[in-house]
Design an enzyme around this catalytic site. Sequence first.
Site, short mmCIF file in Angstrom:
data_model
loop_
_atom_site.label_atom_id
_atom_site.label_comp_id
_atom_site.label_asym_id
_atom_site.label_seq_id
_atom_site.Cartn_x
_atom_site.Cartn_y
_atom_site.Cartn_z
N SER A 139 0.84 -1.19 0.00
CA SER A 139 0.00 0.00 0.00
C SER A 139 0.87 1.24 0.00
O SER A 139 2.03 1.19 0.44
CB SER A 139 -0.90 0.01 1.24
OG SER A 139 -1.67 1.20 1.32
N TYR A 153 -1.68 -0.68 10.62
CA TYR A 153 -1.81 -1.12 9.22
C TYR A 153 -0.62 -0.64 8.40
O TYR A 153 -0.01 -1.42 7.65
CB TYR A 153 -3.12 -0.57 8.63
CG TYR A 153 -3.27 -0.76 7.15
CD1 TYR A 153 -3.61 -2.00 6.62
CD2 TYR A 153 -3.05 0.29 6.26
CE1 TYR A 153 -3.75 -2.18 5.25
CE2 TYR A 153 -3.19 0.13 4.89
CZ TYR A 153 -3.55 -1.10 4.39
OH TYR A 153 -3.67 -1.29 3.04
#
Length: 255
Positions: A139, A153
């Site tokens: 990501s 995350y």
Amino acid sequence: MTATALLAGRTALVTGGTLGIGFGIATQLREHGAKVAVTGLTDQECAQAREAGFSAHVLDVRDREACTQVVADVVAEFGGLDVLASNAGVYPQSSIEEMTDEDIDLIFDINVKGTIHAVQAALPELIASGRGRIVVTSSITGNYTGYPAWSHYGATKAAQMGFVRSAAIELARKGVTVNAVLPGNIVTPGLEAMGQEYLDDMATSVPAGFLGEPEDIGAAVAFLASDGARYVTGQGIVVDGGQILPEEPAALEGI
């Protein structure tokens, strides 16, 4: 080269491939000619994937032995494995003040340990292929950007890139490339649930002026899985419509 020729004769496994970005990856790999198996967390998810024409297997990537068994099942069905798209992951939100050990363990066990489990399980077949490809879904969060309530995350996504770089060196002379795709804001069912106003607001932060689709990520994975990417390893391809580029919101005014 036609779309179907790009991955013709190859077999691929996409973890977390029954929904969202994973389904977009699986769809693109198939459109480019690969035989594709996907994994999902539930029987219902897998049943839906089978209705869409995919070989589907229930898998929790935290379970090392289960990963090994799924790879064996895919090899038995397809005769080998050339591509692993390690996509399974979660993105729960939690503030730093409220984050528990259970929250931390869950996200690291799935996003980081699960990635390593999938790679370990697939590796013998990828080496035997002679053209093995590993593509991890990371990501922009954690690698280029940050976001409140996603510190754990972001940490897992940065950890994945650390794994990719070292694994790429270790596996290079075994004929296996290891790369990653780093999505920006992509329209998935989870994002759509936030409402159209939220989606429109997110799109204003993207120079391209719109949010990406799961198939945009899948197209990048298809390239990294192809012969055209045989000299690309240890890299992360950002697929975000230019989202990480502006220094400040004002940079997008008037474009």
